[in-house]
Design an enzyme around this catalytic site. Structure first.
Site, short mmCIF file in Angstrom:
data_model
loop_
_atom_site.label_atom_id
_atom_site.label_comp_id
_atom_site.label_asym_id
_atom_site.label_seq_id
_atom_site.Cartn_x
_atom_site.Cartn_y
_atom_site.Cartn_z
N HIS A 56 -27.12 31.21 -26.07
CA HIS A 56 -27.44 31.06 -24.64
C HIS A 56 -26.32 30.31 -23.92
O HIS A 56 -26.21 29.09 -24.03
CB HIS A 56 -28.76 30.31 -24.47
CG HIS A 56 -29.24 30.24 -23.05
ND1 HIS A 56 -30.48 30.69 -22.65
CD2 HIS A 56 -28.65 29.77 -21.92
CE1 HIS A 56 -30.64 30.49 -21.35
NE2 HIS A 56 -29.53 29.93 -20.87
N HIS A 58 -23.55 30.81 -20.16
CA HIS A 58 -23.28 31.57 -18.91
C HIS A 58 -21.77 31.68 -18.73
O HIS A 58 -21.17 30.86 -18.04
CB HIS A 58 -23.92 30.86 -17.72
CG HIS A 58 -25.41 30.78 -17.79
ND1 HIS A 58 -26.23 31.65 -17.09
CD2 HIS A 58 -26.23 29.97 -18.48
CE1 HIS A 58 -27.49 31.36 -17.36
NE2 HIS A 58 -27.52 30.34 -18.20
N GLN A 152 -30.74 35.60 -11.44
CA GLN A 152 -30.99 34.18 -11.19
C GLN A 152 -31.62 33.92 -9.83
O GLN A 152 -32.34 32.95 -9.64
CB GLN A 152 -29.68 33.40 -11.29
CG GLN A 152 -29.83 31.93 -10.97
CD GLN A 152 -28.56 31.15 -11.27
OE1 GLN A 152 -28.38 30.63 -12.35
NE2 GLN A 152 -27.68 31.11 -10.30
N HIS A 210 -34.85 33.30 -18.58
CA HIS A 210 -34.95 31.88 -18.23
C HIS A 210 -36.38 31.65 -17.74
O HIS A 210 -36.78 32.25 -16.74
CB HIS A 210 -33.97 31.53 -17.11
CG HIS A 210 -32.55 31.42 -17.56
ND1 HIS A 210 -31.89 32.46 -18.13
CD2 HIS A 210 -31.69 30.37 -17.52
CE1 HIS A 210 -30.66 32.06 -18.43
NE2 HIS A 210 -30.51 30.81 -18.06
N GLU A 213 -37.80 26.80 -15.90
CA GLU A 213 -36.76 25.76 -16.03
C GLU A 213 -37.00 24.71 -14.94
O GLU A 213 -36.26 24.62 -13.96
CB GLU A 213 -35.36 26.37 -15.93
CG GLU A 213 -34.27 25.36 -16.29
CD GLU A 213 -32.86 25.95 -16.25
OE1 GLU A 213 -32.73 27.17 -16.11
OE2 GLU A 213 -31.91 25.16 -16.34
N ASP A 309 -25.49 26.67 -23.03
CA ASP A 309 -25.91 26.97 -21.65
C ASP A 309 -24.74 26.88 -20.66
O ASP A 309 -24.38 27.87 -20.05
CB ASP A 309 -27.05 26.04 -21.23
CG ASP A 309 -27.81 26.53 -20.01
OD1 ASP A 309 -27.73 27.73 -19.71
OD2 ASP A 309 -28.48 25.71 -19.36
ZN LIG Z 1 -29.26 29.19 -18.87
#
Ligand SMILES: [Zn+2]
Length: 415
Positions: A56, A58, A152, A210, A213, A309
């Site tokens: 995981h 980005h 997102q 996701h 969060e 992440d």
């Molecule tokens: Zn993430």
């Protein structure tokens, strides 16, 4: 043998072993191998472990921190908003450059497999995906990269994103992502989840989202994800990242959700570096840790892995794409300090991550892909404690990185 490692400890086995590799795969593992190798590495009792996996990260966002205003509130919300303007200006070349630097750092520290989320929305459109696809091509001799199309900014609240997600999958994204809690209402969150399952089922893809969060206990999309996973026959094919709100739920409700996660065989990924920094920002004292219920999930038989992440983006100013650093932070955040717990943390960067990525040929066994790291330490616990140098990193039987560190203590002051 094209490659022979002499006298290594192997993670999960007793004793010292010679490891022979042919055609990019483990051919023979024995206390002594009489054959010669075209190339030989003398491990001298160092630990040989399957190469690390970061399940995981980005890569489209990494290393942008120096070019945008700082995240003053320190919250997830502000981190997302700062990125809007920057994301609109991404170019393929700079994404390849930034992602490439981080992929190189990952390989140097023993990671050869990565799953990255890539923003898909009406701001950056498909540019982040184009950049990461180009980076995957540029580094295909070093890294296996799985790409998740990640909405997102929401799907219902960002009209047009659903179509961009479908296009992203056609362009080469391997998995369907999601961010269901980033919608305006529980009904729209559910619609977000349903759209993701429609796209995934329509293209035969797995799902990695996701989820919740936030430390808001009212954020409850994880339970719906588990229900939809069973309803679609997707057991074992769905991963949920972050799930911070699970820690904020009342214990009774958390137990119910964890039971559903186990039945749906959902893989969980915790991201303690980022979540320790971003969550609990509105708490006074005690400030919550902001990470999911790692131990309770493990006790219920749920697979849990961990990810870096973020690397120097609007969410998190640190990060080296080094899974031993993530392991050390995770051990602290999840309070896993007993010998067997430390072994489990090491597994969260190796075998447990491999299960989440559904890799068929992972592990130090004859026939598996010869992707491994030789650490300057005899055990997993010592590797984490010392953040041990990665002496050699091997991918498909080929040495792709090595590290030699020299330390000298000068007691008399002489150089
Ligand atoms: Zn993430």
């Amino acid at each position: 043998m094209e490659l022979l490692v002499r006298q290594a400890r192997i993670w999960g086995r007793e004793g010292l072993w010679d490891v022979g590799v042919a055609d990019g795969r483990y051919a023979e593992i024995a206390p002594r191998l009489a054959v010669a190798g075209a190339q030989e590495l003398v491990a001298e009792g160092r630990l040989l472990a399957p190469a690390f996996i970061d399940p995981h990260i980005h890569l489209d966002k990494v290393l942008v921190a120096g070019e945008v205003r700082p995240n003053r509130s320190g919250t997830l919300r502000e981190a997302i908003e700062i990125l809007w303007e920057r994301k609109a200006r991404y170019t393929v070349e700079e994404i390849v450059r930034r992602a490439g630097r981080v992929m190189e750092a990952a390989v140097l520290t023993g990671t050869t497999r990565i799953r990255t989320h890539v923003d898909v929305d009406t701001i950056g459109k498909l540019r982040p995906l184009e950049g990461v696809l180009a980076a995957r091509e540029r580094y295909r001799d070093l890294v296996d990269l799985q790409i998740v199309a990640f909405p997102q900014e929401g799907i219902v609240r960002d009209p047009g994103t659903g179509d961009l997600m479908r296009e992203a999958v056609r362009m080469g994204a391997d998995l369907v992502g999601g961010m269901p809690h980033n919608e305006a209402s529980p009904e729209e969150s559910r619609r977000h989840l349903e759209i993701c399952f429609e796209i995934a089922a329509g293209h035969g893809r797995d799902i990695d989202m996701h989820v919740d969060e936030t430390d808001d206990p009212a954020s409850r999309t994880l339970e719906t994800l588990a229900d939809l996973t069973v309803a679609h026959g997707y057991e074992g094919r769905v991963t949920a990242g972050h799930t911070c709100a699970l820690a904020a739920y009342p214990d009774r409700y958390a137990r119910k959700v964890i039971g559903k996660l186990a039945r749906a065989r959902i893989h969980m990924i915790t991201n303690p570096p980022t979540n320790l920094l971003l969550q609990g920002r509105l708490d006074k004292q005690p400030i919550r840790r902001g990470i999911t219920r790692v131990k309770e999930l493990l006790e219920a038989g749920v697979n849990v892995a961990m990810g870096q992440d973020c690397v120097m983006d609007t969410f998190y100013p640190f990060g080296r794409a080094d899974m031993l650093e993530v392991a050390l932070i995770t051990a602290h955040a999840a309070q896993m300090g007993l010998p067997h717990e430390i072994e489990t943390v090491f597994g969260m960067a190796t075998t447990r991550a491999a299960a989440a990525l559904r890799l068929a040929d992972y592990g130090v066994e004859p026939g598996c892909a010869a992707d491994f790291v030789v650490l300057d330490a005899p055990t997993a616990a010592e590797a984490i404690r010392l953040q041990a140098p990665r002496r050699w990193v091997v991918r498909r039987g080929r040495v792709v990185a090595e590290t030699v560190v020299t330390h000298r203590l000068h007691r008399g002051g002489e150089l």
